[in-house]
Design a protein around this motif. Sequence first.
Motif, PDB file in Angstrom:
ATOM      1  N   LYS A 142     -27.016  45.334  37.140  1.00  0.00           N
ATOM      2  CA  LYS A 142     -26.190  45.452  35.935  1.00  0.00           C
ATOM      3  C   LYS A 142     -24.748  45.040  36.229  1.00  0.00           C
ATOM      4  CE  LYS A 142     -29.057  49.092  33.927  1.00  0.00           C
ATOM      5  NZ  LYS A 142     -29.149  50.535  33.598  1.00  0.00           N
ATOM      6  N   MET A 143     -24.249  45.392  37.432  1.00  0.00           N
ATOM      7  CA  MET A 143     -22.911  44.963  37.827  1.00  0.00           C
ATOM      8  C   MET A 143     -22.833  43.444  37.904  1.00  0.00           C
ATOM      9  SD  MET A 143     -22.050  47.702  40.855  1.00  0.00           S
ATOM     10  CE  MET A 143     -20.769  46.611  41.491  1.00  0.00           C
ATOM     11  N   LYS A 181     -15.448  40.801  28.193  1.00  0.00           N
ATOM     12  CA  LYS A 181     -15.560  42.100  28.873  1.00  0.00           C
ATOM     13  C   LYS A 181     -14.774  43.225  28.194  1.00  0.00           C
ATOM     14  CE  LYS A 181     -16.633  40.020  33.329  1.00  0.00           C
ATOM     15  NZ  LYS A 181     -16.207  39.776  34.718  1.00  0.00           N
ATOM     16  N   THR A 230     -22.698  39.259  44.022  1.00  0.00           N
ATOM     17  CA  THR A 230     -23.412  40.527  43.897  1.00  0.00           C
ATOM     18  C   THR A 230     -24.913  40.310  43.920  1.00  0.00           C
ATOM     19  OG1 THR A 230     -21.587  41.393  42.560  1.00  0.00           O
ATOM     20  CG2 THR A 230     -23.650  42.622  42.516  1.00  0.00           C
ATOM     21  N   SER A 279     -28.830  41.179  29.415  1.00  0.00           N
ATOM     22  CA  SER A 279     -27.561  41.871  29.197  1.00  0.00           C
ATOM     23  C   SER A 279     -27.455  42.398  27.766  1.00  0.00           C
ATOM     24  CB  SER A 279     -26.387  40.933  29.484  1.00  0.00           C
ATOM     25  OG  SER A 279     -26.340  40.587  30.847  1.00  0.00           O
ATOM     26  N   ARG A 318     -22.803  41.896  34.437  1.00  0.00           N
ATOM     27  CA  ARG A 318     -21.509  42.062  33.781  1.00  0.00           C
ATOM     28  C   ARG A 318     -20.479  41.103  34.373  1.00  0.00           C
ATOM     29  NH1 ARG A 318     -16.623  44.153  33.395  1.00  0.00           N
ATOM     30  NH2 ARG A 318     -16.047  45.360  31.541  1.00  0.00           N
ATOM     31  N   ASP A 319     -20.517  40.935  35.688  1.00  0.00           N
ATOM     32  CA  ASP A 319     -19.556  40.048  36.339  1.00  0.00           C
ATOM     33  C   ASP A 319     -19.718  38.601  35.893  1.00  0.00           C
ATOM     34  OD1 ASP A 319     -18.378  42.092  37.732  1.00  0.00           O
ATOM     35  OD2 ASP A 319     -19.543  41.773  39.563  1.00  0.00           O
ATOM     36  N   SER A 339     -28.563  49.387  39.272  1.00  0.00           N
ATOM     37  CA  SER A 339     -27.109  49.473  39.094  1.00  0.00           C
ATOM     38  C   SER A 339     -26.419  48.217  39.589  1.00  0.00           C
ATOM     39  CB  SER A 339     -26.562  50.697  39.836  1.00  0.00           C
ATOM     40  OG  SER A 339     -27.093  51.889  39.305  1.00  0.00           O
ATOM     41  N   LEU A 340     -26.836  47.731  40.764  1.00  0.00           N
ATOM     42  CA  LEU A 340     -26.230  46.517  41.308  1.00  0.00           C
ATOM     43  C   LEU A 340     -26.493  45.325  40.410  1.00  0.00           C
ATOM     44  CD1 LEU A 340     -27.028  46.865  45.123  1.00  0.00           C
ATOM     45  CD2 LEU A 340     -24.775  46.994  44.039  1.00  0.00           C
TER      46      LEU A 340
END
Length: 265
Positions: free
Chosen positions: A72-73, A84, A6, A135, A76-77, A69-70
């Motif tokens: 943050k993705m 999670k 990502t 994060s 998280r990944d 947004s990308l």
Amino acid sequence: MEGEQTTDLIRLQLRRQRALTGMNQEEFGRRTRFSASTVSAVETGTREIDLPYASRADEILETGGLFQSLLKMAQRDELPSWFKPWLDAEAVARQLRYFHPTLIPGLLQTERYTRTVLRFDDTRPEAEIEQQVSSRLERQKILARERPPQVIAVMDERALRLRDAIMAEQLAHLLRLAELPHVHIHVIPADAGLHVGLSGPLALALLPDGSRVGYLENQLAGEVVNAEDALTTLQARWESVRGVALPQASSVALIKEVESLHGPQ
């Protein structure tokens, strides 16, 4: 691996969107208030992308928050898979309860305190530390949303009395949080003696549907708890540590007393 993919996508799209506007790296850097060398380093992968950079890129490129947004993705990944489910629970919880016998609970930590704690592992790359700091700060935004969860945090007095340069700022931060109507901070006094909380930290989340989720952590990993009998045990232990803690007013007074030992800030 998913997080890295990502992030690579973000770099590619940043470069493409910048090129589509006709801006070179120097002009883009000037408009985003970053140097051309920083823009180049981000686009080639020699510098980590952080939220401030993604935010300014979204603003200048008029991408409607796409890159934030990308990012943050991606962040998280990159989190451990065992963490999670708790992250998902924490994000939607109506009530959150935290106890830690030796540290300030993560949701209440300052950026500097978080960074210091994450550096306990001296083999962790700096880029990974900064990503995890980002994060954790992102998670803390639930405290400021329109309908925040009720947060009840219990900590041991010894966690407040660490003689470290970061503690004055951290204590002041706790006092500011304690002024929020939905944040309740309680301190177990040092003279409380032995209590069940010394066995380790715990967290409990009450979800919108009335169900509960627990979370435990140790030196190696964390564990999300869903089994009803285990949750009942955690609930009982939470009640025990809450029972030996001071009321909020007395806890705030104690935090102020410890903060005064650090002198004027």
